[in-house]
Design a protein around this motif. Structure first.
Motif, PDB file in Angstrom:
ATOM      1  N   VAL A  62       0.871  -1.176   0.000  1.00  0.00           N
ATOM      2  CA  VAL A  62       0.000   0.000   0.000  1.00  0.00           C
ATOM      3  C   VAL A  62       0.907   1.225   0.000  1.00  0.00           C
ATOM      4  N   GLU A  63       0.764   2.040  -1.044  1.00  0.00           N
ATOM      5  CA  GLU A  63       1.687   3.152  -1.257  1.00  0.00           C
ATOM      6  C   GLU A  63       1.757   4.133  -0.086  1.00  0.00           C
ATOM      7  N   SER A  64       0.624   4.438   0.521  1.00  0.00           N
ATOM      8  CA  SER A  64       0.602   5.447   1.582  1.00  0.00           C
ATOM      9  C   SER A  64       0.906   4.886   2.977  1.00  0.00           C
ATOM     10  N   ARG A  65       1.197   3.593   3.085  1.00  0.00           N
ATOM     11  CA  ARG A  65       1.432   2.953   4.385  1.00  0.00           C
ATOM     12  C   ARG A  65       2.879   2.474   4.482  1.00  0.00           C
ATOM     13  N   THR A  66       3.305   2.240   5.711  1.00  0.00           N
ATOM     14  CA  THR A  66       4.626   1.671   5.952  1.00  0.00           C
ATOM     15  C   THR A  66       4.454   0.381   6.741  1.00  0.00           C
ATOM     16  N   SER A  67       5.448  -0.458   6.659  1.00  0.00           N
ATOM     17  CA  SER A  67       5.427  -1.733   7.368  1.00  0.00           C
ATOM     18  C   SER A  67       6.530  -1.715   8.416  1.00  0.00           C
ATOM     19  N   SER A  68       6.232  -2.307   9.587  1.00  0.00           N
ATOM     20  CA  SER A  68       7.204  -2.240  10.669  1.00  0.00           C
ATOM     21  C   SER A  68       7.091  -3.453  11.582  1.00  0.00           C
ATOM     22  N   VAL A  69       8.238  -3.984  11.976  1.00  0.00           N
ATOM     23  CA  VAL A  69       8.275  -5.062  12.959  1.00  0.00           C
ATOM     24  C   VAL A  69       7.753  -4.540  14.299  1.00  0.00           C
ATOM     25  N   PHE A  70       8.023  -3.275  14.586  1.00  0.00           N
ATOM     26  CA  PHE A  70       7.534  -2.631  15.808  1.00  0.00           C
ATOM     27  C   PHE A  70       6.012  -2.740  15.897  1.00  0.00           C
ATOM     28  N   ASP A  71       5.327  -2.556  14.773  1.00  0.00           N
ATOM     29  CA  ASP A  71       3.871  -2.657  14.762  1.00  0.00           C
ATOM     30  C   ASP A  71       3.398  -4.072  15.052  1.00  0.00           C
ATOM     31  N   VAL A  72       4.132  -5.063  14.561  1.00  0.00           N
ATOM     32  CA  VAL A  72       3.787  -6.457  14.874  1.00  0.00           C
ATOM     33  C   VAL A  72       3.905  -6.682  16.379  1.00  0.00           C
ATOM     34  N   VAL A  73       4.952  -6.138  16.971  1.00  0.00           N
ATOM     35  CA  VAL A  73       5.158  -6.275  18.415  1.00  0.00           C
ATOM     36  C   VAL A  73       4.026  -5.595  19.187  1.00  0.00           C
ATOM     37  N   ILE A  74       3.671  -4.378  18.790  1.00  0.00           N
ATOM     38  CA  ILE A  74       2.592  -3.639  19.465  1.00  0.00           C
ATOM     39  C   ILE A  74       1.281  -4.412  19.369  1.00  0.00           C
ATOM     40  N   ASP A  75       0.969  -4.904  18.177  1.00  0.00           N
ATOM     41  CA  ASP A  75      -0.280  -5.647  17.975  1.00  0.00           C
ATOM     42  C   ASP A  75      -0.294  -6.931  18.794  1.00  0.00           C
ATOM     43  N   THR A  76       0.817  -7.639  18.786  1.00  0.00           N
ATOM     44  CA  THR A  76       0.917  -8.891  19.529  1.00  0.00           C
ATOM     45  C   THR A  76       0.837  -8.645  21.030  1.00  0.00           C
ATOM     46  N   LEU A  77       1.423  -7.552  21.494  1.00  0.00           N
ATOM     47  CA  LEU A  77       1.315  -7.206  22.916  1.00  0.00           C
ATOM     48  C   LEU A  77      -0.134  -6.945  23.314  1.00  0.00           C
ATOM     49  N   GLY A  78      -0.920  -6.370  22.420  1.00  0.00           N
ATOM     50  CA  GLY A  78      -2.346  -6.199  22.684  1.00  0.00           C
ATOM     51  C   GLY A  78      -3.017  -7.540  22.915  1.00  0.00           C
ATOM     52  N   GLY A  79      -2.659  -8.531  22.085  1.00  0.00           N
ATOM     53  CA  GLY A  79      -3.194  -9.884  22.244  1.00  0.00           C
ATOM     54  C   GLY A  79      -2.719 -10.548  23.521  1.00  0.00           C
ATOM     55  N   ILE A  80      -1.449 -10.371  23.849  1.00  0.00           N
ATOM     56  CA  ILE A  80      -0.895 -10.956  25.072  1.00  0.00           C
ATOM     57  C   ILE A  80      -1.591 -10.371  26.297  1.00  0.00           C
ATOM     58  N   PHE A  81      -1.798  -9.075  26.293  1.00  0.00           N
ATOM     59  CA  PHE A  81      -2.474  -8.415  27.411  1.00  0.00           C
ATOM     60  C   PHE A  81      -3.895  -8.964  27.572  1.00  0.00           C
ATOM     61  N   ALA A  82      -4.599  -9.106  26.459  1.00  0.00           N
ATOM     62  CA  ALA A  82      -5.964  -9.641  26.495  1.00  0.00           C
ATOM     63  C   ALA A  82      -5.981 -11.055  27.034  1.00  0.00           C
ATOM     64  N   LEU A  83      -5.072 -11.877  26.573  1.00  0.00           N
ATOM     65  CA  LEU A  83      -5.026 -13.266  27.029  1.00  0.00           C
ATOM     66  C   LEU A  83      -4.603 -13.355  28.492  1.00  0.00           C
ATOM     67  N   GLY A  84      -3.794 -12.405  28.934  1.00  0.00           N
ATOM     68  CA  GLY A  84      -3.465 -12.332  30.362  1.00  0.00           C
ATOM     69  C   GLY A  84      -4.710 -12.056  31.193  1.00  0.00           C
ATOM     70  N   ILE A  85      -5.546 -11.161  30.707  1.00  0.00           N
ATOM     71  CA  ILE A  85      -6.807 -10.877  31.388  1.00  0.00           C
ATOM     72  C   ILE A  85      -7.709 -12.105  31.366  1.00  0.00           C
ATOM     73  N   CYS A  86      -7.749 -12.790  30.237  1.00  0.00           N
ATOM     74  CA  CYS A  86      -8.547 -14.025  30.144  1.00  0.00           C
ATOM     75  C   CYS A  86      -8.049 -15.068  31.147  1.00  0.00           C
ATOM     76  N   PHE A  87      -6.723 -15.179  31.275  1.00  0.00           N
ATOM     77  CA  PHE A  87      -6.142 -16.133  32.212  1.00  0.00           C
ATOM     78  C   PHE A  87      -6.538 -15.790  33.648  1.00  0.00           C
ATOM     79  N   ILE A  88      -6.397 -14.529  34.014  1.00  0.00           N
ATOM     80  CA  ILE A  88      -6.748 -14.099  35.365  1.00  0.00           C
ATOM     81  C   ILE A  88      -8.230 -14.333  35.633  1.00  0.00           C
ATOM     82  N   TYR A  89      -9.072 -13.984  34.671  1.00  0.00           N
ATOM     83  CA  TYR A  89     -10.511 -14.190  34.814  1.00  0.00           C
ATOM     84  C   TYR A  89     -10.832 -15.671  35.004  1.00  0.00           C
TER      85      TYR A  89
END
Length: 102
Positions: A62-89
């Protein structure tokens, strides 16, 4: 500028939140399908990670977008945080119901 910094933060937070929600939905789906234990967390985490990777690969084309490993990390951390909440629950629910039976 300060506005750009705030905009950057909110865009990253929003993206992470989408993957947070995805992880919770996947966790609930797999639990409803009878997947328990570590797999109930690992499969959704793997799907969240792969989805983040695919999203970044898509952005390479996509011409107007950039790709970044940092974004993969941020997105995955969102999932990890959610699953941590699921685990605690799940853990607290198990404790609460085991005490209620006695």
């Amino acid at each position: 500028s300060r506005v750009n910094e705030i905009n950057f933060f909110f865009r990253k937070f929003a993206h992470s939140f989408i993957f947070f929600v995805l992880a919770i939905i996947l966790f609930c789906l797999f639990r409803l399908k009878g997947v328990n234990g570590k797999l109930a967390y690992l499969i959704p985490l793997l799907i969240v990670f792969l989805s983040a990777c695919i999203d970044e690969i898509h952005q390479l084309f996509v011409e107007s977008r950039t790709s970044s490993v940092f974004d993969v990390v941020i997105d995955t951390l969102g999932g990890i945080f959610a699953l941590g909440i699921c685990f605690i629950y799940t853990y607290l629910k198990k404790i609460f119901y085991s005490r209620k039976e006695h």
